[in-house]
Design a protein around this motif. Structure first.
Motif, PDB file in Angstrom:
ATOM      1  N   LEU A  44      26.394  21.661  74.382  1.00  0.00           N
ATOM      2  CA  LEU A  44      27.020  21.016  75.544  1.00  0.00           C
ATOM      3  C   LEU A  44      26.742  21.730  76.855  1.00  0.00           C
ATOM      4  O   LEU A  44      26.703  21.088  77.917  1.00  0.00           O
ATOM      5  CB  LEU A  44      28.540  20.927  75.334  1.00  0.00           C
ATOM      6  CG  LEU A  44      29.007  20.118  74.118  1.00  0.00           C
ATOM      7  CD1 LEU A  44      30.533  20.084  74.069  1.00  0.00           C
ATOM      8  CD2 LEU A  44      28.450  18.705  74.169  1.00  0.00           C
TER       9      LEU A  44
ATOM     10  N   ASP B 161      35.534  19.945  72.125  1.00  0.00           N
ATOM     11  CA  ASP B 161      34.390  19.235  72.688  1.00  0.00           C
ATOM     12  C   ASP B 161      34.747  18.619  74.042  1.00  0.00           C
ATOM     13  O   ASP B 161      34.024  18.775  75.037  1.00  0.00           O
ATOM     14  CB  ASP B 161      33.932  18.153  71.712  1.00  0.00           C
ATOM     15  CG  ASP B 161      32.669  17.444  72.176  1.00  0.00           C
ATOM     16  OD1 ASP B 161      32.766  16.596  73.080  1.00  0.00           O
ATOM     17  OD2 ASP B 161      31.590  17.724  71.625  1.00  0.00           O
TER      18      ASP B 161
ATOM     19  N   ARG C 275      33.287  19.802  77.876  1.00  0.00           N
ATOM     20  CA  ARG C 275      32.661  18.824  78.782  1.00  0.00           C
ATOM     21  C   ARG C 275      33.422  18.768  80.114  1.00  0.00           C
ATOM     22  O   ARG C 275      32.822  18.686  81.197  1.00  0.00           O
ATOM     23  CB  ARG C 275      32.646  17.440  78.137  1.00  0.00           C
ATOM     24  CG  ARG C 275      31.726  17.330  76.917  1.00  0.00           C
ATOM     25  CD  ARG C 275      31.790  15.933  76.309  1.00  0.00           C
ATOM     26  NE  ARG C 275      31.085  15.865  75.040  1.00  0.00           N
ATOM     27  CZ  ARG C 275      29.779  15.627  74.924  1.00  0.00           C
ATOM     28  NH1 ARG C 275      29.053  15.429  76.028  1.00  0.00           N
ATOM     29  NH2 ARG C 275      29.199  15.586  73.744  1.00  0.00           N
TER      30      ARG C 275
ATOM     31  N   THR D  74      32.798  21.949  82.186  1.00  0.00           N
ATOM     32  CA  THR D  74      31.417  21.956  82.670  1.00  0.00           C
ATOM     33  C   THR D  74      31.273  21.049  83.880  1.00  0.00           C
ATOM     34  O   THR D  74      30.667  21.423  84.896  1.00  0.00           O
ATOM     35  CB  THR D  74      30.455  21.506  81.560  1.00  0.00           C
ATOM     36  OG1 THR D  74      30.562  22.397  80.438  1.00  0.00           O
ATOM     37  CG2 THR D  74      29.015  21.528  82.054  1.00  0.00           C
ATOM     38  N   ASP D  75      31.871  19.853  83.793  1.00  0.00           N
ATOM     39  CA  ASP D  75      31.831  18.938  84.940  1.00  0.00           C
ATOM     40  C   ASP D  75      32.528  19.544  86.149  1.00  0.00           C
ATOM     41  O   ASP D  75      32.035  19.456  87.281  1.00  0.00           O
ATOM     42  CB  ASP D  75      32.492  17.608  84.565  1.00  0.00           C
ATOM     43  CG  ASP D  75      31.670  16.800  83.578  1.00  0.00           C
ATOM     44  OD1 ASP D  75      30.468  17.104  83.419  1.00  0.00           O
ATOM     45  OD2 ASP D  75      32.233  15.871  82.960  1.00  0.00           O
TER      46      ASP D  75
END
Length: 283
Positions: free
Chosen positions: A21, A67, A71, A74-75
């Motif tokens: 990811l 998960d 994500r 990270t965004d």
């Protein structure tokens, strides 16, 4: 289950999903943070949030929760670092804004600390387009942890040029006005009203902060404050109602160790203030 009980397994799941990811990211075991390099910068995200989420779910749901969290951070990291590079050194843009005490739901997620019993100190990013309250998530990603310099920023860059003037309130009774038109930060001077009052200031002052650009002060020197208080309260209330950036509609008594005591329009409504009135000299 408590969040710390899940830490070992959740941290292992984080290590497992990072290569897929966020290939450039890594997990810092010493601080329990995901480190996300973005361009010339890096953002960090504490694992505490995902630990809390996993603690509320069954163990079988943990891979999905981890998960989604990776994500999400990270965004946010790309957004936050993009902002940081847009702003330059974001620390130079941080300011302190004093607001009436926030409800628990309103303060959740924001970098806010109590400023006495009736106000909160909210950290802001001062930018005409991208500014606003600093959130805990953004602070974490930008590495903004120790924020003791924010008040210095506010003083040096927002309050050094405030104007102080006297204005008639009643015949022979003047109110002191501390103002900077258009400013969002003059209210931050609530804890420093003594510097705008004649000394010695044994009995304190009436204080109003109808909008964030203006403080109203009336030094208490005699029992004449009994007649001043209702008029002072009316002025504060009217200014608050008309303000583009309203702060607080009420009147406070500033006294001893920077205390602020709310006052009703009638002096007799506050036993402590009423006691003071009986000790004050008449004029």
């Amino acid at each position: 289950m408590e969040p710390l009980d899940a830490a070992a397994d959740v941290h292992e799941l984080i290590r497992d999903v990072l290569p897929a990811l966020a290939p450039s990211a890594w997990f810092d075991s010493g601080t329990s943070e995901v480190v996300l390099p973005v361009g010339r910068s890096e953002a960090r995200a504490s694992s505490w949030t995902v630990l809390e989420r996993c603690a509320r779910e069954s163990r079988s749901a943990w891979p999905r929760v981890v998960d989604e969290w990776v994500r999400e951070v990270t965004d946010r990291a790309f957004l936050a670092v993009g902002e940081m590079e847009l702003f330059g050194d974001v620390r130079e843009l941080l300011r302190l804004r004093i607001v009436p005490k926030l409800a628990p739901g309103d303060r959740e997620g924001l970098v806010v600390v109590p400023a006495g019993d009736h106000f909160d100190a909210m950290v802001m990013i001062e930018h005409p387009r991208y500014g606003g309250p600093l959130t805990k998530a953004r602070a974490g990603l930008l590495g903004l942890h120790k924020l003791g310099y924010v008040m210095t920023n506010t003083h040096d860059r927002e309050l050094a040029d405030v104007a102080v003037r006297t204005q008639p309130l009643l015949p022979g009774r003047n109110v002191r006005v501390v103002t900077k038109p258009g400013s969002r930060y003059v209210s931050a001077l609530l804890s420093e009203v003594d510097q705008f009052l004649p000394g010695p200031n044994e009995h304190g002052a009436l204080v109003g902060v109808p909008c964030h650009s203006t403080l109203l002060l009336y030094p208490i020197t005699s029992a004449a404050v009994r007649e001043v208080l209702p008029v002072f309260a009316d002025v504060v209330r009217e200014m608050h109602a008309d303000a583009e950036d309203p702060c607080a509609p009420g009147v406070y008594w500033s006294h001893g160790e920077r205390r602020l005591t709310p006052l009703p329009a009638s002096p007799e409504g506050s036993p402590e203030f009423s006691t003071l009135l009986h000790r004050l000299p008449e004029e």
